[in-house]
Design a protein around this motif. Structure first.
Motif, PDB file in Angstrom:
ATOM      1  N   ARG A  64       0.827  -1.208   0.000  1.00 33.63           N
ATOM      2  CA  ARG A  64       0.000   0.000   0.000  1.00 33.63           C
ATOM      3  C   ARG A  64       0.863   1.261   0.000  1.00 33.63           C
ATOM      4  O   ARG A  64       0.579   2.219  -0.700  1.00 33.63           O
ATOM      5  CB  ARG A  64      -0.949  -0.015   1.202  1.00 33.63           C
ATOM      6  N   GLY A  65       1.931   1.239   0.779  1.00 33.17           N
ATOM      7  CA  GLY A  65       2.822   2.391   0.824  1.00 33.17           C
ATOM      8  C   GLY A  65       3.516   2.628  -0.497  1.00 33.17           C
ATOM      9  O   GLY A  65       3.629   3.756  -0.972  1.00 33.17           O
ATOM     10  N   ILE A  66       3.982   1.562  -1.121  1.00 36.54           N
ATOM     11  CA  ILE A  66       4.626   1.691  -2.427  1.00 36.54           C
ATOM     12  C   ILE A  66       3.620   2.182  -3.453  1.00 36.54           C
ATOM     13  O   ILE A  66       3.922   3.047  -4.274  1.00 36.54           O
ATOM     14  CB  ILE A  66       5.260   0.355  -2.858  1.00 36.54           C
ATOM     15  N   LYS A  93       8.442  13.515   6.949  1.00 33.38           N
ATOM     16  CA  LYS A  93       7.785  12.280   6.510  1.00 33.38           C
ATOM     17  C   LYS A  93       6.409  12.061   7.135  1.00 33.38           C
ATOM     18  O   LYS A  93       5.770  11.053   6.886  1.00 33.38           O
ATOM     19  CB  LYS A  93       8.691  11.077   6.795  1.00 33.38           C
ATOM     20  N   LYS A  94       5.957  12.997   7.934  1.00 32.74           N
ATOM     21  CA  LYS A  94       4.597  12.926   8.475  1.00 32.74           C
ATOM     22  C   LYS A  94       3.783  14.008   7.791  1.00 32.74           C
ATOM     23  O   LYS A  94       4.182  15.178   7.765  1.00 32.74           O
ATOM     24  CB  LYS A  94       4.592  13.089   9.991  1.00 32.74           C
ATOM     25  N   HIS A  95       2.650  13.588   7.232  1.00 31.34           N
ATOM     26  CA  HIS A  95       1.836  14.503   6.439  1.00 31.34           C
ATOM     27  C   HIS A  95       0.399  14.509   6.946  1.00 31.34           C
ATOM     28  O   HIS A  95      -0.150  13.468   7.297  1.00 31.34           O
ATOM     29  CB  HIS A  95       1.840  14.086   4.964  1.00 31.34           C
ATOM     30  N   PRO A 131       9.544   1.845   7.660  1.00 34.65           N
ATOM     31  CA  PRO A 131       9.831   1.029   6.470  1.00 34.65           C
ATOM     32  C   PRO A 131       8.664   0.949   5.487  1.00 34.65           C
ATOM     33  O   PRO A 131       8.857   0.645   4.319  1.00 34.65           O
ATOM     34  CB  PRO A 131      10.164  -0.348   7.048  1.00 34.65           C
ATOM     35  N   SER A 132       7.471   1.244   5.962  1.00 34.30           N
ATOM     36  CA  SER A 132       6.312   1.276   5.072  1.00 34.30           C
ATOM     37  C   SER A 132       5.490   2.521   5.383  1.00 34.30           C
ATOM     38  O   SER A 132       5.532   3.052   6.484  1.00 34.30           O
ATOM     39  CB  SER A 132       5.458   0.020   5.231  1.00 34.30           C
TER      40      SER A 132
END
Length: 145
Positions: free
Chosen positions: A3-5, A44-46, A110-111
């Motif tokens: 899902r992250g990718i 990296k936090k949105h 990592p994800s």
């Protein structure tokens, strides 16, 4: 992990090279801002908030999230996703009938993890608590307070 990718791939596909941000600390999502301002950011936090600029909720949402952007400056990217960015709305399961909507994204591990918020997006106290819970590692994917 998939899902992250998929999220990163989807957003990079619509990205190009120009930049657009507002003077209130909010990045307005567009193909032009995705790569340059969002994905290349060391933050990296949105906080993605979805609105319709022509709807009554928009100005109140922008005002509230501007305060949040100021409070979390350098720690959290605050991104307004317009209702016209249909691919992004679809990816996060947001329907135009549900606007305004909020999804937190944490790409620091990592994800990529997503955390949809199910409450009143214009309730600054509850939204602030939800964001605080992200920083305190109190959320699990799909969780809302």
């Amino acid at each position: 992990m998939y899902r992250g990718i998929a999220l990163l791939s989807l957003l990079v596909v619509v990205a190009s090279q120009a930049s657009e941000t507002t003077d209130n600390g909010i990045i307005v999502f567009s193909p032009e801002t995705a790569e340059e301002l969002i994905f290349s950011s060391p933050i990296k936090k949105h906080c993605l908030f979805f609105t319709d600029a022509d709807a009554d909720h928009h100005d109140d949402a922008v005002s509230m999230f501007s305060s949040i952007a100021s409070q979390y400056n350098g720690e959290l990217l605050v991104v307004n996703v317009p209702h016209t960015e249909e691919q992004i709305l679809n990816h996060f399961g947001v329907k135009t009938d549900d606007l305004p909507a909020l999804v937190l994204v944490d790409a620091s591990g990592p994800s990529v993890q997503t955390f949809p918020y199910g409450g009143d997006v214009l309730d600054v106290v509850r939204v602030g608590g939800f964001i605080g819970a992200l920083y305190n590692s109190e959320l699990s994917a799909g969780n809302d307070l």
